[in-house]
Design a protein around this motif. Sequence first.
Motif, PDB file in Angstrom:
ATOM      1  N   LEU A  30     -18.206  -2.070   7.431  1.00 36.58           N
ATOM      2  CA  LEU A  30     -17.238  -1.918   6.327  1.00 36.58           C
ATOM      3  C   LEU A  30     -17.385  -3.021   5.292  1.00 36.58           C
ATOM      4  O   LEU A  30     -17.363  -2.784   4.091  1.00 36.58           O
ATOM      5  N   GLN A  31     -17.527  -4.247   5.776  1.00 40.30           N
ATOM      6  CA  GLN A  31     -17.412  -5.382   4.857  1.00 40.30           C
ATOM      7  C   GLN A  31     -18.749  -5.828   4.280  1.00 40.30           C
ATOM      8  O   GLN A  31     -18.782  -6.435   3.225  1.00 40.30           O
ATOM      9  N   ILE A  32     -19.823  -5.549   4.980  1.00 38.27           N
ATOM     10  CA  ILE A  32     -21.095  -6.072   4.498  1.00 38.27           C
ATOM     11  C   ILE A  32     -22.089  -4.989   4.136  1.00 38.27           C
ATOM     12  O   ILE A  32     -22.694  -5.011   3.066  1.00 38.27           O
ATOM     13  N   TYR A  37     -17.028  -0.102  -0.784  1.00 40.89           N
ATOM     14  CA  TYR A  37     -15.686  -0.657  -0.817  1.00 40.89           C
ATOM     15  C   TYR A  37     -15.597  -1.912  -1.682  1.00 40.89           C
ATOM     16  O   TYR A  37     -14.560  -2.504  -1.843  1.00 40.89           O
ATOM     17  N   LYS A  38     -16.718  -2.335  -2.174  1.00 41.25           N
ATOM     18  CA  LYS A  38     -16.685  -3.579  -2.957  1.00 41.25           C
ATOM     19  C   LYS A  38     -16.267  -3.316  -4.386  1.00 41.25           C
ATOM     20  O   LYS A  38     -16.529  -2.271  -4.951  1.00 41.25           O
ATOM     21  N   LEU A  39     -15.672  -4.284  -4.966  1.00 47.30           N
ATOM     22  CA  LEU A  39     -15.318  -4.179  -6.370  1.00 47.30           C
ATOM     23  C   LEU A  39     -16.230  -5.109  -7.134  1.00 47.30           C
ATOM     24  O   LEU A  39     -16.707  -6.117  -6.607  1.00 47.30           O
ATOM     25  N   GLU A  42     -14.236 -10.254  -8.754  1.00 43.39           N
ATOM     26  CA  GLU A  42     -13.069 -10.496  -7.922  1.00 43.39           C
ATOM     27  C   GLU A  42     -11.759 -10.268  -8.660  1.00 43.39           C
ATOM     28  O   GLU A  42     -10.742 -10.036  -8.057  1.00 43.39           O
ATOM     29  N   ASN A  44     -11.339  -7.828 -10.812  1.00 45.32           N
ATOM     30  CA  ASN A  44     -11.142  -6.404 -11.078  1.00 45.32           C
ATOM     31  C   ASN A  44     -10.129  -5.834 -10.109  1.00 45.32           C
ATOM     32  O   ASN A  44     -10.046  -6.234  -8.975  1.00 45.32           O
ATOM     33  N   TYR A 217     -13.242   4.586 -10.281  1.00 45.76           N
ATOM     34  CA  TYR A 217     -13.507   3.975  -8.995  1.00 45.76           C
ATOM     35  C   TYR A 217     -14.357   4.899  -8.122  1.00 45.76           C
ATOM     36  O   TYR A 217     -14.020   6.066  -7.936  1.00 45.76           O
TER      37      TYR A 217
ATOM     38  N   ILE B 339     -10.358   0.209   2.251  1.00 48.22           N
ATOM     39  CA  ILE B 339     -10.797  -0.363   0.979  1.00 48.22           C
ATOM     40  C   ILE B 339     -10.487  -1.854   0.956  1.00 48.22           C
ATOM     41  O   ILE B 339     -11.325  -2.675   0.587  1.00 48.22           O
ATOM     42  N   ILE B 341     -10.027  -3.971   3.482  1.00 46.71           N
ATOM     43  CA  ILE B 341     -10.882  -4.735   4.388  1.00 46.71           C
ATOM     44  C   ILE B 341     -12.322  -4.750   3.865  1.00 46.71           C
ATOM     45  O   ILE B 341     -12.977  -5.794   3.811  1.00 46.71           O
ATOM     46  N   GLY B 342     -12.777  -3.564   3.434  1.00 42.89           N
ATOM     47  CA  GLY B 342     -14.162  -3.450   2.981  1.00 42.89           C
ATOM     48  C   GLY B 342     -14.444  -4.302   1.752  1.00 42.89           C
ATOM     49  O   GLY B 342     -15.540  -4.845   1.592  1.00 42.89           O
ATOM     50  N   SER B 343     -13.421  -4.445   0.885  1.00 37.51           N
ATOM     51  CA  SER B 343     -13.662  -5.192  -0.345  1.00 37.51           C
ATOM     52  C   SER B 343     -13.707  -6.695  -0.083  1.00 37.51           C
ATOM     53  O   SER B 343     -13.985  -7.479  -0.975  1.00 37.51           O
ATOM     54  N   GLY B 345     -15.824  -8.336   1.796  1.00 41.08           N
ATOM     55  CA  GLY B 345     -17.170  -8.892   1.865  1.00 41.08           C
ATOM     56  C   GLY B 345     -17.314  -9.877   3.005  1.00 41.08           C
ATOM     57  O   GLY B 345     -16.584  -9.796   3.997  1.00 41.08           O
TER      58      GLY B 345
END
Lengths: 614, 473
Positions: A30-32, A37-39, A42, A44, A217, B339, B341-343, B345
């Motif tokens: 999810l995170q990497i 999911y990234k914006l 920071e 934004n 988005y 979203i 958690i995913g954002s 990084g």
Amino acid sequence: MQHQYSERKYIISGIAVLVSILYLSRLFYLQIIDDSYKLSSENNSQRQVTQYPARGVLTDRRGKILVYNEAAYDLMVIPRQLKLFDTLDMCRVLEITPEFVRKTLKDARAYSRYKPSLFLKQLSPETYAVLQEKLYKFPGFFVQTRTLRKYPRKIAAHVLGYIGEVDEAKTMDDAYYKSGDYIGISGIEKSYEENLRGTKGVSIFLVDVHNRIKGSYKNGKYDTLPIPGLNIETSIDARIQELGEKLMQNKTGSIVAIEPATGEILALVSSPAYDPNLLVGRVRASNYQRLSEDSLKPLFNRALMAKYPPGSTFKLINGMIGLQEGIITPQTKFSCNMGYHSGGITVACHKHPSPLDYLGSIQNSCNAYYCNVFRDILDDRSFGSVSNSFSNWRRHVASFGFGSKLGSDLLNELPGFIPDVPYYDKYFGKNRWKSLTVISLAIGQGELGITPIQLANMTATIANRGFYYIPHIIRKIENRDSIDHKYRIKHYTTIDKQYFDLVVEGMEMVVKAGTARVAYMDSIKICGKTGTAENPHGEAHSIFVAFAPKDNPKIALAVFVENAGFGATWAAPIARLMIEKYLRDTITNPELEQRILDGDLNSRVNKVVAKKRK
Amino acid sequence: MRRETNLYTSIDWITVALYAVLVLMGLVNIYAAVYNEDHKSLFDFTQRYGKQFIWILASVFIIIMLLLFDSRVYSVFAWLIYGTMIFILAAVLVAGTEINASRAWFQIGTFRIQPTEFAKFATCLALAKYMSSYNFRIYRFRNLFIIAVIILAPVGLIFLQNDTGSALVFFALVLMLYREGLSGTFLIYGVVIIVLFILSMILNPVTVAIVLASLTVLFYWSVEQNLKESLFMILVYLLTFSSYFTAVRYGHFKLSQQFSVILIMGSTSVILLVWAMIKRLKTVYVIVFYLAVSVTFTSSIDYIFNNILEKHQQDRINELLGLKFDPLGTGYNVNQSKIAIGSGGFFGKGFLQGTQTKYDFVPEQSTDFIYCTVGEEWGFAGSAVVILLFLALLLRLVFLAERQRSAFNRIYGYGVISILFFHVAINVGMTIGILPVIGIPLPFFSYGGSSLWGFTILLFIFLRLDASRREVL
Ligand SMILES: [Zn+2]
């Protein structure tokens, strides 16, 4: 002993480790790994904008627009994104005070720092145009578009109804509605809410620190498009709706016109009426307050909800019941000596030739004739008791749709009232009442309570010679094959067709040479019946029912004018003008129209209201 | 023989440190989740972080109290504590205040307390007391039955409070029972039940029946290793299923799915039972029994789903199984949570820099969805640290539980482990979108006095017991 299981600690620890690894990999993904999911930077952030669908447009039966939508712009604010801005500049553009800005922003902060709050409702298109240019100076503010209802003809407010913000309770039990959404509150707007409203959509945007939209988005993956509401063609004929409202100006009452062959409502006037535009937008609350405090109750839909005694128009029903039950024949005659006298009771009548046969009794609206008929119906020995014959009488009356809601698609319809045996038993005591006790029913007075739409429906039933379709207000919903099946079913009365043919002859005589000669026209054969509903509080209500033409009728209507005296004076000419306008699209007697328009009867109504208050 | 112990030297400071770190991290994240520029002070007691700070101070007081009691108190008064908690759980149904559709709270002034959170340690104490008694044998039906009663009494009452999530927590105690000798198959059955549940939600009943039938054949073959008999079973199934499908295809009649399954499985079972009687095959009885139970189970799920579960619970299950996609409806929270958690990084956006977590689920942001704030502001690094801290705590507790000399202490310890594990697994699994949204707090982290105190008591009773482990021989 139980230590034999101690190796199970490895399994338990293993489960915990496995779950942790599973979760860590999921987090890693999810995170990497998953970039979606990234914006992009920071600062934004996302902004969700609800996309309101256009509400369905309502037209009349000839395609003339009754309600359409006009874009409106709501100014929204997200407190967290606020930066210092020129308050005075904003006040100039929006024509608001600095105090308003301070207070509204404070409320918005109290609500949420991160969620948009409404700052100013419904900017005009001009204000919006100016503001649009300057919006970049006001970070944290953005404009949300939605649509307002607009009524180009200013008619049929009671029929169309209005929309307003949905209440708390509704948002709780229907997930579709969110606080601040609009919903139909009365009239067609309410009864066809689900067709008209469409489906909301949502767009998720990325915005930067300057509150500028940077793009959608995830390429709109989570966006949904709004689906516009369905347009509806109503059965209203704007020409006669407008005429009816005009003729009823400065008068209190109601007009309901129905197309007998379909049950479609052609006009539904409740007077005093109001301009439907009053209940739109920012001014709605104050106008609503004002209208609801008006002593003449303009918000009250008299056509569906007011109960009146039907007066002499009800003689049509009693006569047909007499014929159906074999109590009288068309040749039966009763004499009238300025009224009906029996057992110390007198029901007065006016001067006319005597004795009269059935048709003559309709033409002259003789009270004595119908007192005789009604008593003979109730005293008919074959039923064994007055109670039984009364129940039978009531069954006939109810078959015309009286005493219960007709079931139209206009909500708020009321049932009216037809007394029944238990009612009189309670009132007078069991077997303590007889035909003479309830004699006022013979001439449509007493406890009878009939709504204008019910009386119009009775007239349509006579025009159809024996059946009716449930009156309804819509003809067609966009993309739908047909309207509700229940509006396509014929409802027959308990009276045979031959007696309808007779009563129609009588009604023709009423207009040709009877009590309603004022409604006579050479070119259209109108059949009608006058009525005068006695009113203990003041002058009687003027009533007239009519349909035309006699053969293959196109329109049937009932007119009520409160405190206007005899049916022939006000109600009959109004009906005549409505019929001519509908069938010929013209009015050949402008003097008559002018007389009606000039008539101001509300002074009398106000006197009654004042008297009742005391 | 009793030896007095020095509390200061014998308490397990590793666990205490893990506890302290988790609680403080929780406070920091609650502060971030409900951060309000107008109330910046951590000690602003009108804000949730101010309140949580008070709860933490109170917890310190509770901890000192718990440690000062003689360790035997917990064993001696186990039944009394359990009985009192059951009584309070029943009382809250009558006299409680309803909040968010759950009648689970006592309100005294502005102060609210949720008895459910305290029922957990009480139940663990009662189980430890009962299972450590002299005559206890876990495989005896009578003993198992009483265990079931001890667990199901609070479950039933909490279920009546309309707090399904908390009621489910108690089933985690199966893990402790497993450690105490309950057959491992129970653990496997637990998993099988969940799989069947999901299957029966997705597939139609007749398909589920086919799956079940194939499973029984596989099972029989793996146990008996008899090809001939296994083939016979397949033949029986093929015959009944094909005659059913033929009948429906050409018979011009319609049977309800449920009735079809009962018909097929009923006739199959009769044939198999007759065959088992003739051939004297014991395993077949067992298989037919399991088959009947499974069929009843799966077909009752439909009923339960449609008639017992609330609308929002149905939606959540549907969403999880992908039966409905609805980004702004039920799945909305989960989508937003992912979203957020995913954002985050790798290193996160930084303290107070999160934007997503502040958006749309304000009521649960500091409670059930607190892990989102960790994920967004501290990134993978922070989220992983939290998971590893919880894992370290659990493994440390396993170590502590195993070094107990008394069964009471060990059983209670595994009770603590089971409940903490379930809470963490369900809560984190929910926020990262691999488990359904079940509203239970993240231990030590989530905002709320009752849950913080409940977990504190749960944990520190065990630490008190552990500190005195040498006193009993
Ligand atoms: Zn007369």
